[in-house]
Design a protein around this motif. Structure first.
Motif, short mmCIF file in Angstrom:
data_model
loop_
_atom_site.label_atom_id
_atom_site.label_comp_id
_atom_site.label_asym_id
_atom_site.label_seq_id
_atom_site.Cartn_x
_atom_site.Cartn_y
_atom_site.Cartn_z
N PHE A 141 -0.21 10.24 -0.62
CA PHE A 141 -0.95 10.90 -1.70
C PHE A 141 -0.06 11.13 -2.91
O PHE A 141 -0.54 11.45 -3.98
CB PHE A 141 -1.49 12.24 -1.23
CG PHE A 141 -2.61 12.09 -0.28
CD1 PHE A 141 -3.90 11.95 -0.74
CD2 PHE A 141 -2.37 12.02 1.08
CE1 PHE A 141 -4.94 11.77 0.13
CE2 PHE A 141 -3.41 11.86 1.97
CZ PHE A 141 -4.70 11.73 1.49
N PHE A 142 1.26 11.00 -2.69
CA PHE A 142 2.16 11.36 -3.77
C PHE A 142 2.65 10.14 -4.53
O PHE A 142 2.55 9.01 -4.06
CB PHE A 142 3.36 12.12 -3.20
CG PHE A 142 2.97 13.44 -2.62
CD1 PHE A 142 2.39 14.42 -3.41
CD2 PHE A 142 3.17 13.70 -1.28
CE1 PHE A 142 2.02 15.63 -2.88
CE2 PHE A 142 2.80 14.92 -0.74
CZ PHE A 142 2.23 15.89 -1.54
N THR A 143 3.20 10.40 -5.68
CA THR A 143 3.80 9.34 -6.48
C THR A 143 5.28 9.26 -6.13
O THR A 143 5.85 10.23 -5.65
CB THR A 143 3.66 9.67 -7.97
OG1 THR A 143 4.38 10.89 -8.22
CG2 THR A 143 2.21 9.87 -8.37
N LYS B 261 6.53 -0.21 -1.68
CA LYS B 261 6.60 0.95 -0.78
C LYS B 261 7.96 0.99 -0.09
O LYS B 261 8.59 2.04 0.01
CB LYS B 261 5.52 0.85 0.31
CG LYS B 261 4.19 1.43 -0.09
CD LYS B 261 3.23 1.36 1.09
CE LYS B 261 1.81 1.47 0.58
NZ LYS B 261 0.80 1.15 1.58
N GLN B 262 8.41 -0.18 0.38
CA GLN B 262 9.68 -0.26 1.09
C GLN B 262 10.83 0.11 0.17
O GLN B 262 11.76 0.81 0.57
CB GLN B 262 9.85 -1.68 1.65
CG GLN B 262 11.14 -1.92 2.40
CD GLN B 262 11.16 -1.21 3.74
OE1 GLN B 262 10.16 -0.63 4.16
NE2 GLN B 262 12.30 -1.23 4.41
N LYS B 263 10.73 -0.32 -1.09
CA LYS B 263 11.78 0.03 -2.05
C LYS B 263 11.80 1.54 -2.29
O LYS B 263 12.88 2.15 -2.37
CB LYS B 263 11.55 -0.70 -3.38
CG LYS B 263 11.86 -2.18 -3.31
CD LYS B 263 11.57 -2.83 -4.66
CE LYS B 263 11.62 -4.34 -4.58
NZ LYS B 263 11.04 -4.95 -5.80
N VAL B 264 10.61 2.14 -2.39
CA VAL B 264 10.55 3.58 -2.61
C VAL B 264 11.16 4.30 -1.40
O VAL B 264 11.95 5.24 -1.55
CB VAL B 264 9.10 4.06 -2.85
CG1 VAL B 264 9.05 5.57 -2.98
CG2 VAL B 264 8.53 3.41 -4.11
N ILE C 34 1.61 6.32 -3.92
CA ILE C 34 2.26 5.39 -3.00
C ILE C 34 1.22 4.54 -2.26
O ILE C 34 1.44 3.35 -2.02
CB ILE C 34 3.16 6.16 -2.02
CG1 ILE C 34 4.35 6.72 -2.80
CG2 ILE C 34 3.64 5.27 -0.88
CD1 ILE C 34 5.28 7.58 -2.03
N ALA C 35 0.06 5.13 -1.97
CA ALA C 35 -1.00 4.40 -1.27
C ALA C 35 -1.38 3.13 -2.03
O ALA C 35 -1.79 2.14 -1.42
CB ALA C 35 -2.22 5.29 -1.10
N ASN C 36 -1.23 3.15 -3.34
CA ASN C 36 -1.68 2.01 -4.15
C ASN C 36 -0.57 1.01 -4.45
O ASN C 36 -0.79 0.05 -5.19
CB ASN C 36 -2.26 2.51 -5.48
CG ASN C 36 -3.47 3.40 -5.25
OD1 ASN C 36 -4.18 3.22 -4.26
ND2 ASN C 36 -3.69 4.36 -6.12
N LEU C 37 0.62 1.24 -3.88
CA LEU C 37 1.72 0.30 -4.13
C LEU C 37 1.68 -0.85 -3.13
O LEU C 37 1.12 -0.73 -2.05
CB LEU C 37 3.06 1.04 -4.00
CG LEU C 37 3.34 2.15 -5.01
CD1 LEU C 37 4.66 2.82 -4.69
CD2 LEU C 37 3.34 1.61 -6.43
#
Ligand code: ATP
Ligand code: MG
Lengths: 258, 377
Positions: free
Chosen positions: A105-107, A155-158, A147-150
């Motif tokens: 849910f978060f950025t 996502k892995q990089k984050v 994050i859900a939209n990446l």
């Protein structure tokens, strides 16, 4: 050489449920996942744990990351015991595995700040690190996207960036390139080399020979929970390829012909 | 403590970023209001007085012209001694209405000093309300500027609204509150605890140097707030629709509930939510998935709802019993709503809840430490 990880007789077994017993085709009630593992890793090296599925790689790394406790044996990380000084150990390590997820849910922006707060990173330091890491991995353009939209790669990089937000001395990385395309995988492996050059220690687990050949300074081969070989990469393989060396080791330990 | 705040902050932004979450918490309140109001309207029509009903009335001091007109629509009862006994009969429902003209009515009718006609009725009786409207409209035809009705500032509606409202509230509030709060807790706890475990986001927090107890406390505090939000919005939905549902037998305006009552009620409610949410969180932590958490909490939820009903079966329990966690709070809530609660008893109930909640938070922190519970395959 400064010893960053030192394990002695690290052992972990799991009680098997009847369902697991069927799955693993055994009558034994207890599964020894990691069997008296002793090894050390030093500052500035990339240490690889190479082993087949179910060898006990993830279990070992989880113990080092203080998520689970060994039944016996000990491990010291940056001079702190994983069983007696868990909090101190957690400050020194960054743990990255596909089973640890970020809340979707978060950025990236929010989640990075959140974990910096939990790690007690100074605000100004955190802001600098965020700018540097987000820039490096191209996250800055997606900093405000949920994050859900990446994409999986992003996502892995984050996840990677968040796990090292607090600039840990030791990075524990379970299957670093699992599920990544070649481009993202290269970004990740390049970064690991950069971290190593910066004096960080990295321990990673994998069953991919090429990854070990590309990255690792020293390799521990783990089969059935036991460390069956431990040496610098060149010494381990000698004239042979890593693949052949591994299969030889495997046949010797298990008695199975491949 | 700083970490608790960080976790609470995160839980809040998580909650307010997730529209579905907000809806599941707030929507029940709105639904309750709409459904109860509709039900109330339907009931009101079912029990309505027939249009041609001739109310039983007592009339005193009416001039001939008016008593004749009123006689057309009312069944005038003779043999009632005086105004006071007529009022008593209205109150107990024997007659529907008492119409009292002042002695100097005819002298002043149409004059400068406007006389006041008094119509006594009982809004708790359908027929009496009907009679009041009937008489008021008949006399209205005469009033012009000549006289007023019920302008004397007295109490004309003789139903004892206060006692009936108190009684209904003290029966309904504990039952409703327990059920609504439990379902609000059910809406947030599994998602936040078992959900984070299932999705692997809990483990990410567990590898930080934050104490498990801080994570547990941060979670419980924020979940308590969300459950309160849900429980109270449902409760407001119920209270707003009560007059429509129960008709005129309930009138919150008639009960002098003061700041003290609301304060005590709120204190009890918060402590009850803390207990329920902590218990549900412990069960959620045991579960491997949100679904499993729901199944584990189900029976517990029924138990909580039953505990809320205790006050119905033990209406005059001694203050000492308030110290039973949860169940005692039901008793205390009932006492608050009937305005017979002692602040000491209420404090006792709150403290006992807080103690249980604190123990459960410790247990939850302990569970967060257990790899068997957090990382079982
Ligand atoms: N929580 C657990 N409960 C029961 N058994 C477990 C648990 N975790 C691991 N095991 C078992 O321990 C053994 C080692 O598992 P582990 O995950 O460490 O292997 P791995 O080397 O990481 O394998 P993979 O390449 O499949 O990731 C396996 O047989 C696994 O089934
Ligand atoms: Mg693994």
């Amino acid at each position: 050489m400064e010893e960053i990880i030192k394990t002695e007789g690290l052992t972990k077994s799991f009680k098997l449920s009847s369902k697991q017993r069927k799955l693993e085709q055994t009558d034994k009630k207890v599964k020894v996942a990691v069997d008296s593992l002793s090894f050390s890793a030093y500052r500035g090296e990339i240490f690889g744990l190479l082993g087949p599925n179910g060898a006990g790689k993830t279990t070992t790394l989880r113990m080092l990351a203080t998520l689970i406790k060994p039944d016996s044996g000990s491990a010291i990380i940056c001079g702190k015991s994983i069983t007696k000084e868990e909090k101190e150990v957690r400050k020194k390590i960054g743990f990255l595995t596909s089973e640890l997820k970020l809340e979707e849910f978060f950025t990236p922006n929010y989640i990075f700040d959140f974990f910096c707060e939990l790690y007690g990173v100074d605000k100004a330091v955190a802001a600098n690190r965020k700018r540097f890491l987000f820039g490096k991995f191209g996250i800055d353009r997606f900093a405000e996207v949920k994050i859900a939209n990446l994409s999986t790669g992003m996502k892995q990089k984050v996840s990677l960036v968040v796990s090292i937000a607090h600039d840990p001395d030791l990075i524990i990385f379970d299957e670093p390139t699992n599920g990544l395309d070649v481009l993202t995988a290269k970004v990740v492996t390049d970064f690991l080399e950069e971290l190593k050059a910066g004096g960080k220690t990295i321990i990673l687990s994998t069953h991919i020979f090429s990854l070990v050949e590309k990255l690792c300074d020293r390799v521990g081969v783990i089969i059935g929970g036991k460390l069956v070989a431990l040496a610098p990469l060149a010494e381990l393989t000698g004239e042979k390829s890593l693949e052949d060396t591994f299969f030889e080791l495997y046949e010797k330990t298990t008695g199975e012909k491949i | 403590m700083k970490n608790v705040f960080t976790i609470v902050k995160k839980e809040f932004s998580r909650f307010f970023r997730d529209k579905r979450m907000i809806l599941t918490v707030i929507l029940p309140g709105i639904m309750i209001y709409v459904i109860y109001s509709l039900m109330g309207t339907v009931f009101a029509n079912i029990g309505a007085t027939p249009k041609d009903y001739k109310p039983k009335a007592y009339i005193s001091g009416a001039p001939a012209s008016m008593s004749e007109t009123l006689g057309l629509v009312l069944e005038v009862e003779g043999g009632i001694a005086d105004v006071d006994s007529a009022k008593a009969l209205v109150e107990d429902g024997t007659i529907d209405v008492a119409v009292v003209f002042p002695a100097d009515f005819e002298d002043n009718y149409g004059g400068v000093k406007v006389p006041d006609v008094e119509i006594y009725f009982n809004s708790a009786e359908q027929n009496s309300s009907f009679a009041y409207n009937l008489v008021a409209s008949v006399l209205g035809a005469f009033t012009k500027p000549a006289f007023t009705i019920n302008a004397g500032g007295g109490i004309y509606n003789l139903a004892s609204e206060e006692s009936s409202t108190k009684q209904i509230m003290s029966m309904m509030v504990p039952v409703l509150m327990f059920a609504l709060l439990a379902s609000a807790c059910m809406a947030v706890a599994p998602e936040s605890i078992a959900g984070e475990k299932e999705r692997g986001t809990m483990a990410t927090m567990l590898i930080t140097p934050v104490n498990r107890s801080e994570i547990a406390l941060g979670k419980i505090l924020s979940l308590t707030f969300f459950a309160l939000l849900g429980g109270i919005s449902s409760f407001i939905g119920v209270i707003l629709s009560l007059p429509k549902l129960m008709g005129s037998s309930i009138n919150l305006g008639a009960v002098p509930y003061g700041v003290g009552e609301y304060f005590m009620l709120f204190g009890i409610i918060i402590s009850v939510v803390l207990v329920i949410i902590s218990a549900f969180s412990v069960l959620s932590a045991l579960a491997k998935s949100v679904k499993e958490a729901g199944a584990l909490i189900g029976p517990m939820m029924m138990a909580v709802i039953v505990l809320g009903m205790v006050s119905i079966f033990a209406p005059s329990a001694s203050v000492g019993l308030y110290a039973i966690p949860l169940a005692g709070s039901g008793l205390a809530m009932a006492a608050i709503m009937s305005m017979t609660a002692s602040p000491l008893g209420v404090a006792l109930a709150i403290i006992s809840n807080l103690v249980v909640a604190a123990l459960l938070v410790v247990l939850l922190a302990f569970m967060f430490k257990s790899e068997k519970i957090m990382f079982k395959k």
